[in-house]
Design a protein around this motif. Structure first.
Motif, PDB file in Angstrom:
ATOM      1  N   PHE A 144      -5.171  -7.830  -7.388  1.00 45.14           N
ATOM      2  CA  PHE A 144      -6.100  -6.701  -7.450  1.00 45.14           C
ATOM      3  C   PHE A 144      -5.444  -5.460  -6.858  1.00 45.14           C
ATOM      4  O   PHE A 144      -4.501  -5.546  -6.083  1.00 45.14           O
ATOM      5  CB  PHE A 144      -7.429  -6.999  -6.752  1.00 45.14           C
ATOM      6  CG  PHE A 144      -7.337  -7.153  -5.258  1.00 45.14           C
ATOM      7  CD1 PHE A 144      -7.301  -6.045  -4.424  1.00 45.14           C
ATOM      8  CD2 PHE A 144      -7.303  -8.408  -4.684  1.00 45.14           C
ATOM      9  CE1 PHE A 144      -7.220  -6.186  -3.055  1.00 45.14           C
ATOM     10  CE2 PHE A 144      -7.228  -8.562  -3.317  1.00 45.14           C
ATOM     11  CZ  PHE A 144      -7.185  -7.446  -2.498  1.00 45.14           C
ATOM     12  N   THR A 145      -5.989  -4.299  -7.250  1.00 44.89           N
ATOM     13  CA  THR A 145      -5.566  -3.010  -6.707  1.00 44.89           C
ATOM     14  C   THR A 145      -6.815  -2.208  -6.386  1.00 44.89           C
ATOM     15  O   THR A 145      -7.662  -2.010  -7.252  1.00 44.89           O
ATOM     16  CB  THR A 145      -4.704  -2.231  -7.727  1.00 44.89           C
ATOM     17  OG1 THR A 145      -3.592  -3.038  -8.100  1.00 44.89           O
ATOM     18  CG2 THR A 145      -4.225  -0.920  -7.145  1.00 44.89           C
TER      19      THR A 145
ATOM     20  N   GLY B  86      -3.340   9.441  -5.161  1.00 44.75           N
ATOM     21  CA  GLY B  86      -2.661   8.228  -5.627  1.00 44.75           C
ATOM     22  C   GLY B  86      -2.720   7.066  -4.663  1.00 44.75           C
ATOM     23  O   GLY B  86      -2.060   6.052  -4.878  1.00 44.75           O
ATOM     24  N   ASN B  87      -3.483   7.164  -3.572  1.00 48.85           N
ATOM     25  CA  ASN B  87      -3.549   6.088  -2.585  1.00 48.85           C
ATOM     26  C   ASN B  87      -3.990   4.776  -3.223  1.00 48.85           C
ATOM     27  O   ASN B  87      -4.882   4.759  -4.077  1.00 48.85           O
ATOM     28  CB  ASN B  87      -4.541   6.427  -1.476  1.00 48.85           C
ATOM     29  CG  ASN B  87      -4.122   7.626  -0.665  1.00 48.85           C
ATOM     30  OD1 ASN B  87      -2.993   8.081  -0.747  1.00 48.85           O
ATOM     31  ND2 ASN B  87      -5.039   8.155   0.117  1.00 48.85           N
ATOM     32  N   TYR B  88      -3.348   3.678  -2.786  1.00 49.71           N
ATOM     33  CA  TYR B  88      -3.764   2.363  -3.271  1.00 49.71           C
ATOM     34  C   TYR B  88      -3.461   1.288  -2.232  1.00 49.71           C
ATOM     35  O   TYR B  88      -2.633   1.469  -1.347  1.00 49.71           O
ATOM     36  CB  TYR B  88      -3.091   2.009  -4.600  1.00 49.71           C
ATOM     37  CG  TYR B  88      -1.596   1.790  -4.511  1.00 49.71           C
ATOM     38  CD1 TYR B  88      -1.072   0.539  -4.223  1.00 49.71           C
ATOM     39  CD2 TYR B  88      -0.712   2.832  -4.724  1.00 49.71           C
ATOM     40  CE1 TYR B  88       0.293   0.340  -4.136  1.00 49.71           C
ATOM     41  CE2 TYR B  88       0.645   2.644  -4.651  1.00 49.71           C
ATOM     42  CZ  TYR B  88       1.143   1.393  -4.356  1.00 49.71           C
ATOM     43  OH  TYR B  88       2.495   1.189  -4.261  1.00 49.71           O
ATOM     44  N   PHE B  89      -4.180   0.201  -2.357  1.00 49.23           N
ATOM     45  CA  PHE B  89      -3.968  -1.005  -1.559  1.00 49.23           C
ATOM     46  C   PHE B  89      -3.988  -2.159  -2.547  1.00 49.23           C
ATOM     47  O   PHE B  89      -4.925  -2.293  -3.327  1.00 49.23           O
ATOM     48  CB  PHE B  89      -5.085  -1.166  -0.515  1.00 49.23           C
ATOM     49  CG  PHE B  89      -4.952  -2.402   0.314  1.00 49.23           C
ATOM     50  CD1 PHE B  89      -4.042  -2.451   1.356  1.00 49.23           C
ATOM     51  CD2 PHE B  89      -5.730  -3.512   0.062  1.00 49.23           C
ATOM     52  CE1 PHE B  89      -3.910  -3.597   2.125  1.00 49.23           C
ATOM     53  CE2 PHE B  89      -5.608  -4.655   0.811  1.00 49.23           C
ATOM     54  CZ  PHE B  89      -4.696  -4.694   1.862  1.00 49.23           C
TER      55      PHE B  89
ATOM     56  N   ASP C  81      -2.291   1.810 -13.252  1.00 48.65           N
ATOM     57  CA  ASP C  81      -2.024   1.281 -11.916  1.00 48.65           C
ATOM     58  C   ASP C  81      -1.108   2.252 -11.156  1.00 48.65           C
ATOM     59  O   ASP C  81       0.022   2.494 -11.582  1.00 48.65           O
ATOM     60  CB  ASP C  81      -1.355  -0.086 -12.069  1.00 48.65           C
ATOM     61  CG  ASP C  81      -1.130  -0.792 -10.763  1.00 48.65           C
ATOM     62  OD1 ASP C  81      -1.316  -0.169  -9.696  1.00 48.65           O
ATOM     63  OD2 ASP C  81      -0.766  -1.972 -10.796  1.00 48.65           O
ATOM     64  N   PRO C  82      -1.560   2.823 -10.041  1.00 54.59           N
ATOM     65  CA  PRO C  82      -0.733   3.813  -9.345  1.00 54.59           C
ATOM     66  C   PRO C  82       0.531   3.227  -8.712  1.00 54.59           C
ATOM     67  O   PRO C  82       1.444   3.968  -8.383  1.00 54.59           O
ATOM     68  CB  PRO C  82      -1.666   4.377  -8.271  1.00 54.59           C
ATOM     69  CG  PRO C  82      -2.672   3.321  -8.055  1.00 54.59           C
ATOM     70  CD  PRO C  82      -2.839   2.626  -9.382  1.00 54.59           C
ATOM     71  N   SER C  83       0.605   1.909  -8.585  1.00 53.29           N
ATOM     72  CA  SER C  83       1.790   1.307  -7.968  1.00 53.29           C
ATOM     73  C   SER C  83       3.002   1.347  -8.896  1.00 53.29           C
ATOM     74  O   SER C  83       4.130   1.152  -8.444  1.00 53.29           O
ATOM     75  CB  SER C  83       1.513  -0.133  -7.547  1.00 53.29           C
ATOM     76  OG  SER C  83       1.328  -0.969  -8.664  1.00 53.29           O
TER      77      SER C  83
ATOM     78  N   SER D 135       0.834  -1.190   0.000  1.00 51.27           N
ATOM     79  CA  SER D 135       0.000   0.000   0.000  1.00 51.27           C
ATOM     80  C   SER D 135       0.873   1.244   0.000  1.00 51.27           C
ATOM     81  O   SER D 135       2.017   1.208   0.451  1.00 51.27           O
ATOM     82  CB  SER D 135      -0.897  -0.001   1.239  1.00 51.27           C
ATOM     83  OG  SER D 135      -1.691   1.149   1.286  1.00 51.27           O
ATOM     84  N   ALA D 136       0.337   2.320  -0.508  1.00 53.76           N
ATOM     85  CA  ALA D 136       0.970   3.632  -0.421  1.00 53.76           C
ATOM     86  C   ALA D 136      -0.132   4.652  -0.187  1.00 53.76           C
ATOM     87  O   ALA D 136      -1.184   4.602  -0.829  1.00 53.76           O
ATOM     88  CB  ALA D 136       1.740   3.958  -1.691  1.00 53.76           C
ATOM     89  N   LEU D 137       0.112   5.556   0.737  1.00 56.84           N
ATOM     90  CA  LEU D 137      -0.903   6.532   1.117  1.00 56.84           C
ATOM     91  C   LEU D 137      -0.288   7.923   1.189  1.00 56.84           C
ATOM     92  O   LEU D 137       0.909   8.075   1.431  1.00 56.84           O
ATOM     93  CB  LEU D 137      -1.492   6.175   2.494  1.00 56.84           C
ATOM     94  CG  LEU D 137      -2.057   4.769   2.636  1.00 56.84           C
ATOM     95  CD1 LEU D 137      -2.374   4.474   4.089  1.00 56.84           C
ATOM     96  CD2 LEU D 137      -3.294   4.606   1.774  1.00 56.84           C
ATOM     97  N   GLY D 138      -1.107   8.919   0.977  1.00 58.07           N
ATOM     98  CA  GLY D 138      -0.700  10.300   1.192  1.00 58.07           C
ATOM     99  C   GLY D 138       0.121  10.927   0.084  1.00 58.07           C
ATOM    100  O   GLY D 138       1.006  11.721   0.358  1.00 58.07           O
ATOM    101  N   PHE D 139      -0.153  10.598  -1.167  1.00 60.70           N
ATOM    102  CA  PHE D 139       0.555  11.252  -2.268  1.00 60.70           C
ATOM    103  C   PHE D 139      -0.398  11.481  -3.435  1.00 60.70           C
ATOM    104  O   PHE D 139      -1.459  10.882  -3.516  1.00 60.70           O
ATOM    105  CB  PHE D 139       1.777  10.446  -2.710  1.00 60.70           C
ATOM    106  CG  PHE D 139       1.481   9.173  -3.448  1.00 60.70           C
ATOM    107  CD1 PHE D 139       1.618   9.109  -4.817  1.00 60.70           C
ATOM    108  CD2 PHE D 139       1.074   8.031  -2.773  1.00 60.70           C
ATOM    109  CE1 PHE D 139       1.352   7.941  -5.509  1.00 60.70           C
ATOM    110  CE2 PHE D 139       0.808   6.857  -3.452  1.00 60.70           C
ATOM    111  CZ  PHE D 139       0.946   6.810  -4.827  1.00 60.70           C
TER     112      PHE D 139
END
Length: 133
Positions: free
Chosen positions: A90-91, A55-58, A99-101, A5-9
């Motif tokens: 999955f994202t 851009g948050n994703y899990f 895909d934001p990753s 995951s990435a958060l806060g951008f």
């Protein structure tokens, strides 16, 4: 299982900037330019915060399920393992671009989604491991 995951951008959606609005300066325009963004028109080449998106994703990157069988009579085969692995399962994201990753966002490299990246494929691998006696 491997989750990421990435958060806060934020990500600059280059696809929306280059092809997502009427008058964006190319001959190829996405259908959303006439449906979702029909009331927005671009004069081309104007960069603004309008194209920034959360851009948050899990993401579930990898999962493997397997079964190991050990026969009672181990004369020839000591054990047998069958497994199935899936990659890029999955994202979960609200981002409208690719895909934001795959977008790099560091202090040196800003989060710009270049619209030249292909979507990531989901891969499946079926395998068998046999250990002989």
């Amino acid at each position: 299982m491997l989750f990421r995951s990435a958060l806060g951008f934020e990500i600059f959606n280059m696809r929306k900037y280059g092809m997502g609005l009427k008058g964006s300066g190319t001959d190829n325009v996405l259908r959303k330019a006439y449906t979702d963004y029909a009331d927005v028109e671009s004069s081309g080449g104007i960069i603004s915060s309008y194209f920034l998106e959360n851009g948050n994703y899990f993401k579930l990157d990898n999962i493997t399920l397997g079964y190991t069988y050990s026969p009672k009579s181990r004369q020839l085969v000591e054990n047998l393992r069958i497994y199935l692995t899936a990659k890029n399962v999955f994202t979960l994201t609200g981002y409208k671009g690719n895909d934001p990753s795959i977008v790099t966002s560091t202090g040196i490299t800003p989060g710009i989604d270049s619209n030249s990246a292909y979507p990531q494929a989901t891969n499946f691998t079926l395998g068998v491991t046999v250990r002989f006696h």
